[in-house]
Scaffold this active site. Structure first.
Site, mmCIF file in Angstrom:
data_model
loop_
_atom_site.group_PDB
_atom_site.id
_atom_site.type_symbol
_atom_site.label_atom_id
_atom_site.label_comp_id
_atom_site.label_asym_id
_atom_site.label_seq_id
_atom_site.Cartn_x
_atom_site.Cartn_y
_atom_site.Cartn_z
ATOM 1 N N ASP A 45 0.984 -1.252 -0.079
ATOM 2 C CA ASP A 45 -0.162 -0.160 -0.014
ATOM 3 C C ASP A 45 0.910 1.321 0.130
ATOM 4 O OD1 ASP A 45 0.709 -0.173 2.697
ATOM 5 O OD2 ASP A 45 -1.233 -0.011 3.591
ATOM 6 N N SER A 46 2.178 1.130 0.111
ATOM 7 C CA SER A 46 3.016 2.147 -0.320
ATOM 8 C C SER A 46 2.868 2.702 -1.449
ATOM 9 C CB SER A 46 4.533 1.788 -0.186
ATOM 10 O OG SER A 46 4.785 0.551 -1.130
ATOM 11 N N ASP A 84 -0.876 -6.313 0.240
ATOM 12 C CA ASP A 84 -1.452 -5.277 1.271
ATOM 13 C C ASP A 84 -2.753 -5.410 1.319
ATOM 14 O OD1 ASP A 84 0.747 -4.604 3.037
ATOM 15 O OD2 ASP A 84 1.546 -3.158 1.801
ATOM 16 N N LYS A 114 -0.855 -9.308 2.921
ATOM 17 C CA LYS A 114 -0.110 -8.799 4.138
ATOM 18 C C LYS A 114 -1.099 -7.844 4.753
ATOM 19 C CE LYS A 114 3.422 -5.760 3.756
ATOM 20 N NZ LYS A 114 3.142 -4.787 4.730
ATOM 21 N N GLU A 116 -0.688 -5.344 8.685
ATOM 22 C CA GLU A 116 -0.089 -4.737 9.694
ATOM 23 C C GLU A 116 -0.560 -5.028 11.129
ATOM 24 O OE1 GLU A 116 0.757 -0.729 8.701
ATOM 25 O OE2 GLU A 116 1.422 -1.133 6.758
ATOM 26 N N GLU A 183 9.889 -3.865 10.259
ATOM 27 C CA GLU A 183 10.158 -2.743 9.619
ATOM 28 C C GLU A 183 10.803 -1.745 10.777
ATOM 29 O OE1 GLU A 183 7.402 -0.812 6.956
ATOM 30 O OE2 GLU A 183 8.426 0.970 6.877
HETATM 31 O O1 KIV Z 1 3.580 -1.150 1.595
HETATM 32 C C1 KIV Z 1 4.773 -1.397 1.505
HETATM 33 O O2 KIV Z 1 5.515 -1.273 0.556
HETATM 34 C C2 KIV Z 1 5.233 -2.422 2.659
HETATM 35 C C3 KIV Z 1 6.695 -2.381 2.634
HETATM 36 C C4 KIV Z 1 7.429 -1.669 3.002
HETATM 37 C C5 KIV Z 1 7.087 -3.934 3.209
HETATM 38 O O3 KIV Z 1 4.491 -2.821 3.439
#
Ligand code: KIV
Length: 280
Positions: A45-46, A84, A114, A116, A183
């Site tokens: 989600d970056s 994510d 993924k 968090e 992280e």
């Molecule tokens: O959103 C993302 O790119 C991430 C990575 C930094 C692991 O969670």
């Protein structure tokens, strides 16, 4: 390279073979990462920050994630594809979490999702794993908690914080995650966690002792310079290359040099003559 699976990732940890993960948000980049043999592609989600230009990852929606992940999936063959779950797509209830994780599998084509968070997310993660969807955990600096954490800061710098991180990693393992992203934590803390869990840890700003490493691709390529965290190594300066290419194009168009004959289509003289004659 053969198709990567969560079983193979576990074997890599056992054999001490490093796991290589990169974020990916589009089709052409996915093709190159496949050619190179990256083990895991993460549609992070970056993308909210490095592709869509938001201040943080919080505004990213399920629709954003599905759209970008579908593009990556079209270019992906062998790496494990993980996406994510965006902010508030899994925290509210187990039902919502399962429904949204299922959308990423069925509509976007990932093999895993993924999430968090640590202990506090364990029940939700277990519910997703129980419907047969593999989950990668993520602790330490969790960008979706940026306001709660007071910014993008290194985590696990005091003994109670380290204790909590270890408990979080163990709770995630018990909930059934197949891997954990660590992280922005001190290298020695990442080492302790890596030694205490059986699932592979993937570090970002977490030092060399993790079972694998990930970077945000735009950081690695030098494409995102709003801020460059200390842990980022820039392997290329794509911003400079793009600036030069765009400037050259602009100058050549302005000077009338582009397109030249070489980049133009032709028509036979006699065909052109017929139209010219008709006009008269
Ligand atoms: O959103 C993302 O790119 C991430 C990575 C930094 C692991 O969670």
């Amino acid at each position: 390279m053969e198709k990567m699976t969560i079983t193979k990732l576990r074997e890599m940890k056992e054999k001490g073979k490093k796991i290589v993960m990169l974020t990916c948000y589009d089709y052409p980049t996915a093709l190159i990462m496949n050619e190179v043999g990256i083990d895991i592609l993460l549609v992070g989600d970056s993308l909210g920050m490095v592709v869509l230009g938001y201040e943080d990852t919080l505004p990213v929606t399920m629709e954003d994630m599905i759209r970008y992940t579908q593009a990556v999936a079209r270019g992906n063959k062998n790496p494990l594809l993980v996406a994510d779950m965006p902010f508030l797509s899994y925290e509210v209830s187990k039902n919502e979490a399962i429904k949204n994780a299922g959308r990423l599998i069925k509509e976007a084509g990932v093999q895993a999702v993924k999430t968090e968070g640590g202990k506090e997310m364990a029940e939700i993660i277990k519910a997703i794993v129980d419907v047969k969807i593999p989950v990668m955990g993520h602790i330490g600096l969790t960008p979706q908690s940026v306001h709660k954490l007071g910014g993008f800061k290194v985590q696990g710098k005091t003994a109670p914080q380290v204790k909590k991180l270890i408990e979080d990693a163990q709770a995630l393992e018990e909930a059934g995650v197949f891997s954990i992203v660590l992280e922005c934590v001190p290298a020695e803390v990442a080492r302790m966690i890596t030694e205490r869990v059986k699932v592979p840890t993937i570090g970002i700003g977490a030092g060399p002792y993790c079972d694998g490493q990930v970077l945000v691709t735009h950081d690695l390529l030098g494409l995102f310079d709003r801020f460059v965290p200390k842990f980022v190594k820039q392997y290329a300066d794509l911003r400079k290359i793009l600036r030069e290419a765009f400037t050259k194009f602009k100058e050549e168009v302005e000077r009338g040099e582009f397109p030249s004959r070489e980049h133009s289509f032709k028509i036979k003289e006699e065909e052109l003559a017929k139209v010219k004659d008709e006009k008269r």
